[in-house]
Design an enzyme around this catalytic site. Structure first.
Site, PDB file in Angstrom:
ATOM      1  N   GLY A  11       0.810  -1.212   0.000  1.00 27.66           N
ATOM      2  CA  GLY A  11       0.000   0.000   0.000  1.00 27.66           C
ATOM      3  C   GLY A  11       0.844   1.263   0.000  1.00 27.66           C
ATOM      4  CB  ILE A  39      -4.841  -8.874   8.634  1.00 27.38           C
ATOM      5  CG1 ILE A  39      -5.818  -7.959   7.879  1.00 27.38           C
ATOM      6  CG2 ILE A  39      -3.399  -8.584   8.254  1.00 27.38           C
ATOM      7  CD1 ILE A  39      -5.715  -6.491   8.280  1.00 27.38           C
ATOM      8  CE1 TYR A 127     -11.128   3.670   5.394  1.00 29.20           C
ATOM      9  CE2 TYR A 127     -11.570   6.016   5.685  1.00 29.20           C
ATOM     10  CZ  TYR A 127     -10.679   4.963   5.632  1.00 29.20           C
ATOM     11  OH  TYR A 127      -9.341   5.185   5.822  1.00 29.20           O
ATOM     12  CD1 TRP A 152      -8.032  14.611   3.478  1.00 27.97           C
ATOM     13  CD2 TRP A 152      -7.309  16.438   2.391  1.00 27.97           C
ATOM     14  NE1 TRP A 152      -9.068  15.503   3.438  1.00 27.97           N
ATOM     15  CE2 TRP A 152      -8.662  16.639   2.780  1.00 27.97           C
ATOM     16  CE3 TRP A 152      -6.648  17.445   1.709  1.00 27.97           C
ATOM     17  CZ2 TRP A 152      -9.356  17.804   2.490  1.00 27.97           C
ATOM     18  CZ3 TRP A 152      -7.343  18.625   1.424  1.00 27.97           C
ATOM     19  CH2 TRP A 152      -8.678  18.802   1.799  1.00 27.97           C
TER      20      TRP A 152
END
Length: 297
Positions: A11, A39, A127, A152
């Site tokens: 990521g 995970i 989320y 951000w």
């Protein structure tokens, strides 16, 4: 030798962690992506942690597709709540510390001014709700935990606002960008550096880490800007660096003019004073992180 387990290694933050830890000879690390460690499987987590026996677990894995999360509820909670819980439980059993990345989306975004770590939480979508559940799971499962809330995020790897703006700038002459949402852009490399510094501080045998300093920290960039202002800085720097031949016209629009499945916080401005005081980590200098935009192309 300090041993660090990194999840979500492909990521935005995870890839930066891998790159930076390669120049830390005092740290042995095991970096795994979802193909190497699921995970959401408690047994897989226990097996990996028991075999590697880390001092530090850095969980950089997350389901971050904010709009998709509205439909992928079970998947969001599996990755953002259950996975962190299993990692935290495993950390507690082997005496490790877990460093877990969280988000500004756990706040409603309707406060005036900066959000501090102690402000009331009130996520507005799946989320944020799943990430908040993950925070609580980590806190309950592992006594030695650091939760790093950020906002951000952008970097050279993965999908993010900077890459999207550079791509759209080559396709369009003008862009309408949201101008009534505000936050602190945060460079993934700075998040990785902050996590490594925290890990080193906690495991440094010369300093006894004060257990009162475990808990929640905010880390993001300054100065705070709107998405529209962020886009303009990206384009200005891209022109300077000759990454773009010309900049599109940037028009500020209201949130309601750009409808999305999930509600975005109008205010994502985080107060980063605590992490600076405790760990001597300054806020992310996101403008400097845009000085090599050719790496984002």
């Amino acid at each position: 030798m300090v041993k660090v387990l990194i999840t979500g290694s492909n990521g935005q933050v995870g890839s930066c962690l891998v790159k930076q830890l390669q120049s830390c000879p005092e740290i042995e690390f095991l970096a795994v992506d979802r193909n190497e460690l699921d995970i959401t499987s408690e047994q897989d987590v226990i097996k990996t942690v028991n075999e590697f026996l880390p001092n530090i677990i850095i969980n950089a894995a997350a389901h971050t597709a904010v709009d998709k999360a509205e439909d992928e509820v079970e998947l969001s909670y599996a990755i953002n709540r259950d996975g962190p819980k299993y990692l935290a439980q495993a950390a507690e059993k082997v005496g490790a510390t877990i460093l877990h990345i969280s988000t500004d989306y756990i706040f409603a975004g309707d406060k005036q001014g900066l959000y501090s770590e102690s402000d009331p939480v009130n996520p507005q979508g799946v989320y944020g709700e799943s990430k908040l559940a993950g925070e609580k799971a980590v806190i309950n499962a592992c006594s030695h935990h650091i939760i790093l809330r950020t906002a951000w995020v952008f970097g050279e790897n993965g999908n993010n606002f900077v890459k999207t703006m550079l791509r759209l700038a080559q396709q369009r002459d003008s862009l309408g960008i949201v101008a009534d949402q505000f936050g602190g852009p945060t460079y993934a490399g700075d998040i990785a550096a902050a996590l490594i510094k925290i890990a080193k501080t906690i495991t440094d045998s010369k300093n006894t880490f004060n257990s009162d300093n475990y808990g929640i920290y905010h880390f993001s960039g300054v100065p705070h800007v709107s998405w529209c202002e962020f886009a303009q800085v990206i384009f200005d720097k891209a022109i300077e660096q000759k990454v773009l031949v010309k900049s599109p016209d940037v028009n500020g629009i209201k949130t309601e003019e750009y409808p999305t499945s999930a509600k975005r916080p109008a205010n994502s401005k985080l107060n980063t004073q605590k992490i600076t005081i405790v760990f001597n980590i300054p806020a992310s200098d996101w403008q400097s992180a845009l000085n090599h935009l050719s790496d984002y192309a």
